[in-house]
Every structure is written in structure tokens, then in C-alpha cells.
Design a protein around this motif. Structure first.
Motif, PDB file in Angstrom:
ATOM      1  N   MET A   1       0.826  -1.210   0.000  1.00  0.00           N
ATOM      2  CA  MET A   1       0.000   0.000   0.000  1.00  0.00           C
ATOM      3  C   MET A   1       0.863   1.264   0.000  1.00  0.00           C
ATOM      4  O   MET A   1       0.456   2.299  -0.514  1.00  0.00           O
ATOM      5  N   HIS A   2       2.039   1.158   0.566  1.00  0.00           N
ATOM      6  CA  HIS A   2       2.906   2.329   0.662  1.00  0.00           C
ATOM      7  C   HIS A   2       3.202   2.918  -0.719  1.00  0.00           C
ATOM      8  O   HIS A   2       3.245   4.144  -0.878  1.00  0.00           O
ATOM      9  N   GLY A   3       3.380   2.061  -1.719  1.00  0.00           N
ATOM     10  CA  GLY A   3       3.675   2.525  -3.065  1.00  0.00           C
ATOM     11  C   GLY A   3       2.533   3.287  -3.713  1.00  0.00           C
ATOM     12  O   GLY A   3       2.758   4.088  -4.631  1.00  0.00           O
ATOM     13  N   ILE A   4       1.308   3.051  -3.253  1.00  0.00           N
ATOM     14  CA  ILE A   4       0.160   3.794  -3.765  1.00  0.00           C
ATOM     15  C   ILE A   4       0.208   5.246  -3.289  1.00  0.00           C
ATOM     16  O   ILE A   4      -0.112   6.174  -4.039  1.00  0.00           O
ATOM     17  N   PHE A   5       0.619   5.455  -2.037  1.00  0.00           N
ATOM     18  CA  PHE A   5       0.590   6.796  -1.444  1.00  0.00           C
ATOM     19  C   PHE A   5       1.905   7.561  -1.577  1.00  0.00           C
ATOM     20  O   PHE A   5       1.911   8.783  -1.498  1.00  0.00           O
ATOM     21  N   TYR A   6       3.009   6.835  -1.761  1.00  0.00           N
ATOM     22  CA  TYR A   6       4.316   7.496  -1.750  1.00  0.00           C
ATOM     23  C   TYR A   6       5.164   7.146  -2.977  1.00  0.00           C
ATOM     24  O   TYR A   6       6.299   6.705  -2.850  1.00  0.00           O
ATOM     25  N   PRO A   7       4.635   7.368  -4.189  1.00  0.00           N
ATOM     26  CA  PRO A   7       5.458   7.136  -5.383  1.00  0.00           C
ATOM     27  C   PRO A   7       6.442   8.288  -5.592  1.00  0.00           C
ATOM     28  O   PRO A   7       6.205   9.419  -5.164  1.00  0.00           O
ATOM     29  N   HIS A   8       7.542   7.986  -6.270  1.00  0.00           N
ATOM     30  CA  HIS A   8       8.485   9.036  -6.657  1.00  0.00           C
ATOM     31  C   HIS A   8       8.180   9.575  -8.056  1.00  0.00           C
ATOM     32  O   HIS A   8       8.652  10.655  -8.421  1.00  0.00           O
ATOM     33  N   SER A   9       7.394   8.809  -8.820  1.00  0.00           N
ATOM     34  CA  SER A   9       7.017   9.244 -10.171  1.00  0.00           C
ATOM     35  C   SER A   9       5.637   8.703 -10.506  1.00  0.00           C
ATOM     36  O   SER A   9       5.278   7.590 -10.110  1.00  0.00           O
ATOM     37  N   VAL A  10       4.858   9.506 -11.238  1.00  0.00           N
ATOM     38  CA  VAL A  10       3.480   9.157 -11.587  1.00  0.00           C
ATOM     39  C   VAL A  10       3.265   9.370 -13.078  1.00  0.00           C
ATOM     40  O   VAL A  10       3.618  10.431 -13.618  1.00  0.00           O
ATOM     41  N   ALA A  11       2.683   8.374 -13.749  1.00  0.00           N
ATOM     42  CA  ALA A  11       2.250   8.520 -15.137  1.00  0.00           C
ATOM     43  C   ALA A  11       0.730   8.594 -15.164  1.00  0.00           C
ATOM     44  O   ALA A  11       0.058   7.702 -14.641  1.00  0.00           O
ATOM     45  N   VAL A  12       0.200   9.656 -15.733  1.00  0.00           N
ATOM     46  CA  VAL A  12      -1.248   9.819 -15.883  1.00  0.00           C
ATOM     47  C   VAL A  12      -1.607   9.426 -17.303  1.00  0.00           C
ATOM     48  O   VAL A  12      -1.203  10.087 -18.267  1.00  0.00           O
ATOM     49  N   ILE A  13      -2.358   8.341 -17.454  1.00  0.00           N
ATOM     50  CA  ILE A  13      -2.651   7.770 -18.768  1.00  0.00           C
ATOM     51  C   ILE A  13      -4.092   8.076 -19.155  1.00  0.00           C
ATOM     52  O   ILE A  13      -5.030   7.701 -18.438  1.00  0.00           O
ATOM     53  N   LEU A 197      -7.461  -0.212   5.372  1.00  0.00           N
ATOM     54  CA  LEU A 197      -7.601  -0.007   6.810  1.00  0.00           C
ATOM     55  C   LEU A 197      -6.372  -0.533   7.545  1.00  0.00           C
ATOM     56  O   LEU A 197      -5.837   0.137   8.444  1.00  0.00           O
ATOM     57  N   GLU A 198      -5.920  -1.705   7.157  1.00  0.00           N
ATOM     58  CA  GLU A 198      -4.740  -2.292   7.788  1.00  0.00           C
ATOM     59  C   GLU A 198      -3.524  -1.381   7.605  1.00  0.00           C
ATOM     60  O   GLU A 198      -2.724  -1.205   8.539  1.00  0.00           O
ATOM     61  N   TYR A 199      -3.380  -0.792   6.430  1.00  0.00           N
ATOM     62  CA  TYR A 199      -2.248   0.106   6.173  1.00  0.00           C
ATOM     63  C   TYR A 199      -2.345   1.374   7.020  1.00  0.00           C
ATOM     64  O   TYR A 199      -1.362   1.797   7.647  1.00  0.00           O
ATOM     65  N   LEU A 200      -3.528   1.993   7.041  1.00  0.00           N
ATOM     66  CA  LEU A 200      -3.669   3.274   7.725  1.00  0.00           C
ATOM     67  C   LEU A 200      -3.563   3.147   9.240  1.00  0.00           C
ATOM     68  O   LEU A 200      -3.173   4.106   9.923  1.00  0.00           O
ATOM     69  N   ILE A 201      -3.892   1.994   9.782  1.00  0.00           N
ATOM     70  CA  ILE A 201      -3.726   1.779  11.213  1.00  0.00           C
ATOM     71  C   ILE A 201      -2.266   1.933  11.617  1.00  0.00           C
ATOM     72  O   ILE A 201      -1.947   2.440  12.700  1.00  0.00           O
ATOM     73  N   ASP A 202      -1.362   1.519  10.730  1.00  0.00           N
ATOM     74  CA  ASP A 202       0.074   1.615  11.007  1.00  0.00           C
ATOM     75  C   ASP A 202       0.715   2.870  10.419  1.00  0.00           C
ATOM     76  O   ASP A 202       1.915   3.077  10.581  1.00  0.00           O
ATOM     77  N   ASP A 203      -0.074   3.703   9.739  1.00  0.00           N
ATOM     78  CA  ASP A 203       0.468   4.890   9.070  1.00  0.00           C
ATOM     79  C   ASP A 203       0.738   5.992  10.096  1.00  0.00           C
ATOM     80  O   ASP A 203      -0.189   6.441  10.780  1.00  0.00           O
TER      81      ASP A 203
END
Length: 266
Positions: A1-13, A197-203
Motif C-alpha cells: 500500500m505504501h507505493g500507492i501513497f508514496y510514489p516518486h514518479s506518476v504517469a497519468v494515462i 484499513l490495515e495500512y492506515l492503522i500503522d500509518d
């Protein structure tokens, strides 16, 4: 889940230079919110938007891409996801609608997405969603054009409805409550509410979680995860009547859970 919220680069297609193109809004939102990574626009017609070159294909981007946001017609999404896999992109947000909420043909498209994701090891949010916001790094990829109207804070939102998510953000802004993260999970074909939910509990940035559900897929897992939380979880379960259940079926193809069971569990 971390990669969804914290990318270093984004491609908008799904971007074009046309003024009516909604993909352009996603690029503009990333700029408006001050995303701290690289942004690539992709669309077959080429051109430019917001001073960014529009690449005909994600495969033509020479640099690494951490996250792809797909907003193209539903029938084209499997092919686009295939190209993402070939490019080595492991995290994707599919905002396009027109899948199982539209009937059997849409269900077949979803099956193709699952097959491609499994083949390339891709995790994705959606389809049929408005995407993700992370106020910490300026990641803001909903397709409606958004000014930076809400401040950074400690509340994170998981919502099955993009419209409800936007309404919650407006209410929070009116009350001076800051947002940390928002994720619109849509049809939950790959990443679901329990995963988030599991990710955000530890965020570390999240202190309170608002959870808007039109249906509950895995109630036992949801409760097991929630019991582990030291953070407050504010759950809002909609579609408690027959009309709401029919709306859920047409909106995100969700089957509304028995409200008495949900109430007892909560």
C-alpha cells in the motif's frame, strides 16, 4: 500500500491537449497540490498539457514509473494495464468506470484486469473510483479539478464512493479539520477496504480513520483488523434500506450487507 501513497514518479494515462479532457485535470491537480515527484502525461494524440509533454504510450517513457493512474475508456484499460506491466509499473490506480456495475460485458473486462495484474504482480485501486490524495507529498489524482481547499491534518478517509469522499473533504474543510490521506476504492477488484484499513492503522501520519462503506466484503477480516487499532475508526455504513441497496448495485456493483449484522458487529 505504501507505493500507492508514496510514489516518486506518476504517469497519468488518458491525457490529451483538449480543454474537455479530464485526464488533464489529474496532471493539474498534481501541480496544484505540489507533488514532490516526477509527473508524466500519456495519451495517444501526443501534444502538451500544463507544460508537460504527452507521451503516446507509457512504454515511451525512458525513466522508471512508480505509479500509473489510468483514465481511459473501459474497453482500452486491459491493454493499458498490460503496457504498465511491460513497463514494470507495480502500482496502479484505475479511475475508469464501465465495469461490472454496467453488466456482464464489464465483468469480463474486470476478469482480464485480474489476469493481467496477477501476471505482472500489479496491485491496483479501483476501477470506478476517483483515486487517491496524500497531503504529505502532494499526491492528488482525482479527475475533478481541485483547488487546494483543505489543509494538511491527521484524518484519513477510506471511501467506496468518490462523491461521498469529496463531500467529506468539503465538510472537513468547512470545520477546519485537516486531511492526511484519502482513497476512493471503487469496485475493490484488487485492493479493498480491509487492505487500506490495515495500512492506515500503522500509518504514522494518520490519527483517525473515517470509513465509508456501501457494502462489506469480508466482515470477519474487517473486524479483526479494526480490533488491532489504537486509533479511532469512524465507520459510516450506507444503504441500510432497499432503495440504498439498489443504488449500491448500480453505483459500485456492491451487494449491501445485512444491516442488523453490520450494526451488531460494529
Amino acid at each position: 500500500m505504501h507505493g500507492i501513497f508514496y510514489p516518486h514518479s506518476v504517469a497519468v494515462i488518458g491525457v490529451s491537449a483538449k480543454a474537455s479532457n479530464l485526464g488533464r485535470n489529474i496532471v493539474a491537480n498534481l501541480i496544484e497540490y505540489g507533488f514532490d515527484g516526477a509527473v508524466y502525461a500519456v495519451g495517444p494524440a501526443g501534444g502538451t498539457t500544463e507544460t508537460h509533454r504527452i507521451y503516446p504510450s507509457v512504454l515511451e517513457i525512458s525513466d522508471q514509473v512508480d505509479l500509473a493512474v489510468i483514465f481511459t475508456p473501459a474497453k482500452t484499460v486491459p491493454g493499458v494495464l498490460e503496457e504498465c506491466g511491460q513497463k514494470g509499473i507495480k502500482r496502479v490506480i484505475i479511475e475508469t468506470a464501465g465495469f461490472r456495475e454496467y453488466g456482464d460485458q464489464g465483468h469480463e473486462l474486470e476478469n482480464k484486469l485480474v489476469e493481467i495484474a496477477n501476471q505482472y504482480g500489479i496491485r491496483f485501486v479501483g476501477p470506478n473510483c476517483i483515486g487517491v490524495i496524500n497531503m504529505e507529498n502532494g499526491l492528488c489524482v482525482p479527475f475533478p479539478r481541485l483547488k487546494k481547499f483543505i489543509k494538511n491534518g491527521y484524518v484519513s478517509v477510506i471511501t467506496q464512493s468518490g462523491g461521498v469522499g469529496m463531500s467529506v473533504m468539503n465538510l472537513m474543510a468547512n470545520e477546519g479539520i485537516g486531511l492526511n490521506k484519502l482513497v476512493s476504492i471503487g469496485n475493490m477488484l484488487n485492493i479493498n477496504a480491509e487492505d487500506m484499513l490495515e495500512y492506515l492503522i500503522d500509518d504514522p501520519g494518520t490519527q483517525l480513520i473515517f470509513l465509508y462503506l456501501e457494502s462489506i466484503g469480508d466482515g470477519r477480516r474487517l473486524m479483526e483488523i479494526a480490533r488491532q487499532s489504537s486509533k479511532p475508526i469512524l465507520g459510516f455504513k450506507s444503504n441500510i434500506g432497499r432503495l440504498g441497496q439498489s443504488i449500491a448495485a448500480s453505483h459500485t456493483a456492491s451487494l449491501s450487507s445485512d444491516d442488523k449484522v453490520v450494526e451488531a458487529a460494529f
